[in-house]
Design an enzyme around this catalytic site. Structure first.
Site, PDB file in Angstrom:
ATOM      1  N   GLU A 150       0.829  -1.211   0.000  1.00  0.00           N
ATOM      2  CA  GLU A 150       0.000   0.000   0.000  1.00  0.00           C
ATOM      3  C   GLU A 150       0.858   1.252   0.000  1.00  0.00           C
ATOM      4  OE1 GLU A 150       0.529   1.884   2.860  1.00  0.00           O
ATOM      5  OE2 GLU A 150       1.738   0.219   3.647  1.00  0.00           O
ATOM      6  N   GLU A 293       4.690  -0.184   1.469  1.00  0.00           N
ATOM      7  CA  GLU A 293       4.805  -0.446   0.031  1.00  0.00           C
ATOM      8  C   GLU A 293       4.645  -1.926  -0.316  1.00  0.00           C
ATOM      9  OE1 GLU A 293       8.485   1.049  -1.549  1.00  0.00           O
ATOM     10  OE2 GLU A 293       8.188   3.070  -0.748  1.00  0.00           O
TER      11      GLU A 293
END
Length: 337
Positions: A150, A293
């Site tokens: 994310e 991430e």
């Protein structure tokens, strides 16, 4: 949306997989958690010879209206800038995906179109939350092994709010420094979450509504990815604090969905250890990471692949001609001295 998700338990198949693990040229159980990973994937794929045919890292990205409350040291435009970095291959997650041969999939769930400020109104409508769930669900068909990542400035505030809503813990225990808040920033973050909880009075028995009140578009998509992976009998490796907040929602919707989840690491974010404990989860790693991430998930996929390769490629005691136990001790000598 109805989710047909079945627990992975299969005693007969588990016996077969454990028998092969114990037949490999090593002491029983000596590969530790790697043996657990091979077993979990076999039960998910319903085979005694699990394999990894394709890998994808799904990185959902979105902005958050809660940033208006001063809960992040970075402005919202950093989300858009980092998404551009992802797409040109320059971020940490790109490096790890290249080395592990994982396909990165970058999904814009609301970059530049943030959720609302949930200290004043629900972050999303219920319809928006359901649409984001459906979008995440659709990405579960992308690969056999899925990583969950994310990006979204402000999303640790949303994740901490969801954790407080589902656990009953005060935000002082769930909210941390995120991307580097100072003490005053953490105080603002805790206060913002407390005000939101008082305003919405979230009911964890209605997880979709709780998600709509406090979540982000990317957290809703991550929840859908978990539910989709479980529905398609695929394994999903979660990253850190944000993706585990999605696991809270997924478990509330369909408890068996977590059978299909691997928790890659315990991040340095305040509250993540408590969140993992609340989920009953054992992470594979603890490296003091807090980047997000999907970086931890990429490392977790590498460990999963190692586990499967060991399970499939190691020789057995029989094929290698290795004794399975120590020879019995020689009888005492009766010779004269």
């Amino acid at each position: 949306m109805n989710y047909e998700i079945h627990p992975i338990a299969d005693p007969s198949l588990e016996t077969q997989i454990r028998a092969r693990l114990d037949s490999l040229t090593k002491p029983p159980g000596s590969l530790g958690r790697l043996e657990d990973l091979a077993l979990q994937l076999g039960l998910i794929q319903q085979t005694a010879l699990p394999e990894i045919s394709s890998k994808a890292m799904i990185v959902f990205c979105a902005d958050h209206g809660i940033v208006e409350e001063g809960v992040s040291p970075y402005p919202s435009e950093v989300t858009r800038q980092m998404v551009a970095n992802f797409r040109t291959g320059g971020a940490a997650i790109n490096v790890l995906c290249r080395h592990a041969r994982i396909e990165p999939v970058i999904v814009d769930m609301g970059v530049g179109s943030p959720t609302r400020n949930f200290t004043r109104e629900p972050a999303m409508t219920r319809a928006q939350a359901e649409q984001a769930l459906a979008t995440g669900f659709s990405y579960a068909a992308k690969a056999e092994i899925l990583g969950a990542g994310e990006m979204g400035i402000g999303n640790t505030t949303s994740a901490a709010a969801l954790f407080s809503a589902f656990s009953g813990l005060d935000p002082l225990e769930t909210a941390g420094r995120g991307t580097g808040l100072d003490d005053a920033g953490v105080t603002r973050k805790v206060d913002a979450i407390r005000r939101a909880l008082a305003l919405h009075q979230p009911d964890p028995r209605d997880p979709v509504q709780t998600l709509a009140q406090l979540g982000g578009f990317e957290i809703a998509a991550l929840t859908g990815l978990i539910l989709g992976a479980a529905s398609h009998r695929r394994l999903v490796v979660l990253d850190g604090f944000i993706t585990c907040a999605a696991a809270l929602v997924a478990r509330a919707i369909a408890p068996a969905s977590l059978d299909y989840v691997v928790f890659s690491h315990c991040s340095a974010e305040q509250g993540h250890r408590k969140m993992l404990d609340f989920l009953g989860a054992r992470p594979l790693l603890n490296l003091d990471m807090r980047l997000g991430e999907g970086t931890g998930a990429a490392l977790g996929i590498s460990l999963l692949e190692s586990a499967v390769n060991l399970y499939r490629e190691m020789a057995t005691f029989q094929s290698a001609g290795v004794s399975t136990s120590a020879p019995p001790p020689a009888p005492p000598s009766t010779a004269a001295h």
